[in-house]
Write a protein that holds these residues in place. Structure first.
Motif, PDB file in Angstrom:
ATOM      1  N   GLY A 142       0.792  -1.230   0.000  1.00 48.81           N
ATOM      2  CA  GLY A 142       0.000   0.000   0.000  1.00 48.81           C
ATOM      3  C   GLY A 142       0.817   1.269   0.000  1.00 48.81           C
ATOM      4  N   ALA A 143       2.136   1.149   0.206  1.00 52.23           N
ATOM      5  CA  ALA A 143       2.992   2.340   0.211  1.00 52.23           C
ATOM      6  C   ALA A 143       3.126   2.901  -1.197  1.00 52.23           C
ATOM      7  CB  ALA A 143       4.371   1.990   0.760  1.00 52.23           C
ATOM      8  N   VAL A 144       3.385   4.194  -1.256  1.00 54.40           N
ATOM      9  CA  VAL A 144       3.695   4.849  -2.526  1.00 54.40           C
ATOM     10  C   VAL A 144       5.169   5.247  -2.500  1.00 54.40           C
ATOM     11  CG1 VAL A 144       1.335   5.689  -2.870  1.00 54.40           C
ATOM     12  CG2 VAL A 144       3.003   7.153  -1.728  1.00 54.40           C
ATOM     13  N   ASN A 145       5.759   5.339  -3.661  1.00 60.37           N
ATOM     14  CA  ASN A 145       7.176   5.694  -3.746  1.00 60.37           C
ATOM     15  C   ASN A 145       7.303   7.163  -4.139  1.00 60.37           C
ATOM     16  OD1 ASN A 145       9.954   4.950  -5.904  1.00 60.37           O
ATOM     17  ND2 ASN A 145      10.025   5.185  -3.707  1.00 60.37           N
ATOM     18  N   LEU A 146       7.858   7.948  -3.223  1.00 58.68           N
ATOM     19  CA  LEU A 146       8.166   9.353  -3.464  1.00 58.68           C
ATOM     20  C   LEU A 146       9.608   9.577  -3.019  1.00 58.68           C
ATOM     21  CD1 LEU A 146       4.985  11.142  -2.028  1.00 58.68           C
ATOM     22  CD2 LEU A 146       5.586  10.856  -4.429  1.00 58.68           C
ATOM     23  N   PRO A 147      10.583   9.295  -3.879  1.00 59.38           N
ATOM     24  CA  PRO A 147      11.975   9.487  -3.479  1.00 59.38           C
ATOM     25  C   PRO A 147      12.214  10.930  -3.032  1.00 59.38           C
ATOM     26  CG  PRO A 147      11.841   8.303  -5.560  1.00 59.38           C
ATOM     27  CD  PRO A 147      10.464   8.801  -5.249  1.00 59.38           C
ATOM     28  N   TYR A 148      12.859  11.077  -1.893  1.00 60.67           N
ATOM     29  CA  TYR A 148      13.038  12.428  -1.353  1.00 60.67           C
ATOM     30  C   TYR A 148      13.791  13.330  -2.318  1.00 60.67           C
ATOM     31  CZ  TYR A 148      17.972  11.882  -0.161  1.00 60.67           C
ATOM     32  OH  TYR A 148      19.322  11.727  -0.227  1.00 60.67           O
ATOM     33  N   ARG A 149      14.693  12.779  -3.116  1.00 63.65           N
ATOM     34  CA  ARG A 149      15.473  13.598  -4.052  1.00 63.65           C
ATOM     35  C   ARG A 149      14.602  14.221  -5.143  1.00 63.65           C
ATOM     36  NH1 ARG A 149      21.085  12.607  -3.580  1.00 63.65           N
ATOM     37  NH2 ARG A 149      21.546  10.765  -2.336  1.00 63.65           N
ATOM     38  N   ALA A 179      10.609  13.506   4.950  1.00 66.99           N
ATOM     39  CA  ALA A 179       9.675  14.180   5.851  1.00 66.99           C
ATOM     40  C   ALA A 179       9.970  15.672   5.912  1.00 66.99           C
ATOM     41  CB  ALA A 179       9.741  13.553   7.239  1.00 66.99           C
ATOM     42  N   LEU A 180      11.251  16.024   5.955  1.00 67.62           N
ATOM     43  CA  LEU A 180      11.627  17.438   5.974  1.00 67.62           C
ATOM     44  C   LEU A 180      11.161  18.139   4.700  1.00 67.62           C
ATOM     45  CD1 LEU A 180      13.078  19.894   7.154  1.00 67.62           C
ATOM     46  CD2 LEU A 180      15.199  19.017   6.128  1.00 67.62           C
ATOM     47  N   LYS A 181      11.429  17.538   3.546  1.00 66.16           N
ATOM     48  CA  LYS A 181      11.020  18.173   2.283  1.00 66.16           C
ATOM     49  C   LYS A 181       9.512  18.332   2.206  1.00 66.16           C
ATOM     50  CE  LYS A 181      14.711  17.554  -1.007  1.00 66.16           C
ATOM     51  NZ  LYS A 181      15.039  17.159  -2.373  1.00 66.16           N
ATOM     52  N   LEU A 182       8.785  17.283   2.588  1.00 63.89           N
ATOM     53  CA  LEU A 182       7.322  17.389   2.551  1.00 63.89           C
ATOM     54  C   LEU A 182       6.824  18.467   3.514  1.00 63.89           C
ATOM     55  CD1 LEU A 182       6.246  13.644   2.269  1.00 63.89           C
ATOM     56  CD2 LEU A 182       6.000  15.437   0.515  1.00 63.89           C
ATOM     57  N   ALA A 183       7.405  18.524   4.701  1.00 63.70           N
ATOM     58  CA  ALA A 183       7.015  19.563   5.666  1.00 63.70           C
ATOM     59  C   ALA A 183       7.329  20.951   5.126  1.00 63.70           C
ATOM     60  CB  ALA A 183       7.708  19.331   7.004  1.00 63.70           C
ATOM     61  N   THR A 242       9.447  18.004  -5.169  1.00 63.13           N
ATOM     62  CA  THR A 242       9.428  19.422  -5.533  1.00 63.13           C
ATOM     63  C   THR A 242       7.990  19.901  -5.451  1.00 63.13           C
ATOM     64  OG1 THR A 242       8.992  19.006  -7.870  1.00 63.13           O
ATOM     65  CG2 THR A 242      11.327  19.066  -7.180  1.00 63.13           C
ATOM     66  N   PRO A 243       7.754  21.189  -5.530  1.00 61.93           N
ATOM     67  CA  PRO A 243       6.362  21.652  -5.577  1.00 61.93           C
ATOM     68  C   PRO A 243       5.586  21.002  -6.725  1.00 61.93           C
ATOM     69  CG  PRO A 243       7.812  23.500  -5.105  1.00 61.93           C
ATOM     70  CD  PRO A 243       8.700  22.320  -5.435  1.00 61.93           C
ATOM     71  N   ASP A 244       6.224  20.836  -7.878  1.00 64.84           N
ATOM     72  CA  ASP A 244       5.533  20.222  -9.017  1.00 64.84           C
ATOM     73  C   ASP A 244       5.276  18.741  -8.804  1.00 64.84           C
ATOM     74  OD1 ASP A 244       5.422  22.639 -10.393  1.00 64.84           O
ATOM     75  OD2 ASP A 244       7.267  22.238 -11.515  1.00 64.84           O
ATOM     76  N   SER A 245       6.274  17.994  -8.308  1.00 68.30           N
ATOM     77  CA  SER A 245       6.117  16.543  -8.163  1.00 68.30           C
ATOM     78  C   SER A 245       5.166  16.157  -7.035  1.00 68.30           C
ATOM     79  CB  SER A 245       7.471  15.866  -7.959  1.00 68.30           C
ATOM     80  OG  SER A 245       7.987  16.157  -6.677  1.00 68.30           O
ATOM     81  N   THR A 246       4.874  17.099  -6.142  1.00 73.70           N
ATOM     82  CA  THR A 246       3.968  16.808  -5.025  1.00 73.70           C
ATOM     83  C   THR A 246       2.631  17.546  -5.149  1.00 73.70           C
ATOM     84  OG1 THR A 246       4.933  18.576  -3.676  1.00 73.70           O
ATOM     85  CG2 THR A 246       5.878  16.355  -3.430  1.00 73.70           C
ATOM     86  N   ALA A 247       2.429  18.235  -6.257  1.00 78.90           N
ATOM     87  CA  ALA A 247       1.209  19.040  -6.428  1.00 78.90           C
ATOM     88  C   ALA A 247      -0.062  18.206  -6.340  1.00 78.90           C
ATOM     89  CB  ALA A 247       1.260  19.796  -7.753  1.00 78.90           C
ATOM     90  N   HIS A 248       0.017  16.939  -6.715  1.00 83.20           N
ATOM     91  CA  HIS A 248      -1.153  16.067  -6.714  1.00 83.20           C
ATOM     92  C   HIS A 248      -1.501  15.515  -5.330  1.00 83.20           C
ATOM     93  CE1 HIS A 248       2.181  13.262  -6.784  1.00 83.20           C
ATOM     94  NE2 HIS A 248       1.352  12.311  -6.391  1.00 83.20           N
TER      95      HIS A 248
END
Length: 142
Positions: free
Chosen positions: A62-69, A101-105, A72-78
């Motif tokens: 059930g996990a999704v893959n969002l590599p921290y590298r 977690a830091l980047k998402l915050a 970005t605002p664009d890659s997380t807009a959804h």
């Protein structure tokens, strides 16, 4: 004086504030596994923050893959800003979950970190989605 008591224990109110805050930042594998097993998934998303090849080899169902590298605002807009994103990586020896977690915050999302990462998850015997690629063992891959 003992080494154990070289630094005095905090006042109970200070301990409540500290440990309460700590629990706000992390979730342990047992609590997450019990929620997932019971179908209690409302309000959060489990996020693997390592590279796609590490996710493909082994990940929490059930996990999704969002590599921290790649965050970005664009890659997380959804992403839904009303959810909490529970980030994990390889282990406490890897800091990809912390970086994710830091980047998402920083991007305005609510976050927690899974204590011990996929290594602790698997050591506790919780289920994973895996491929033959995982035969070489779990690695940081961040």
């Amino acid at each position: 004086m003992t080494r154990t008591l070289a630094f005095p224990a905090p006042a109970p109110a200070d301990a409540v504030a500290y440990f309460g805050a700590e629990l706000g930042f992390e979730v342990d594998p047992d609590d997450l596994a019990r929620d997932l097993d019971a179908g209690r998934t409302a309000g959060y998303v489990v996020v693997e923050t390592r590279a796609p090849e590490a996710f493909a080899a082994v990940h929490i169902p059930g996990a999704v893959n969002l590599p921290y590298r790649d965050m970005t605002p664009d890659s997380t807009a959804h992403l839904d800003r009303d959810l909490v994103y529970v980030c994990y990586c390889e282990s406490s020896n890897c800091n990809a979950a912390t970086k994710g977690a830091l980047k998402l915050a920083e991007l305005g999302f609510k976050v927690k970190r899974l204590s011990g990462g996929i290594t602790s998850w698997m050591a506790a015997g919780y289920p994973v989605n895996t491929t033959d690629q995982a035969a070489g063992g779990i690695r940081c891959a961040c």
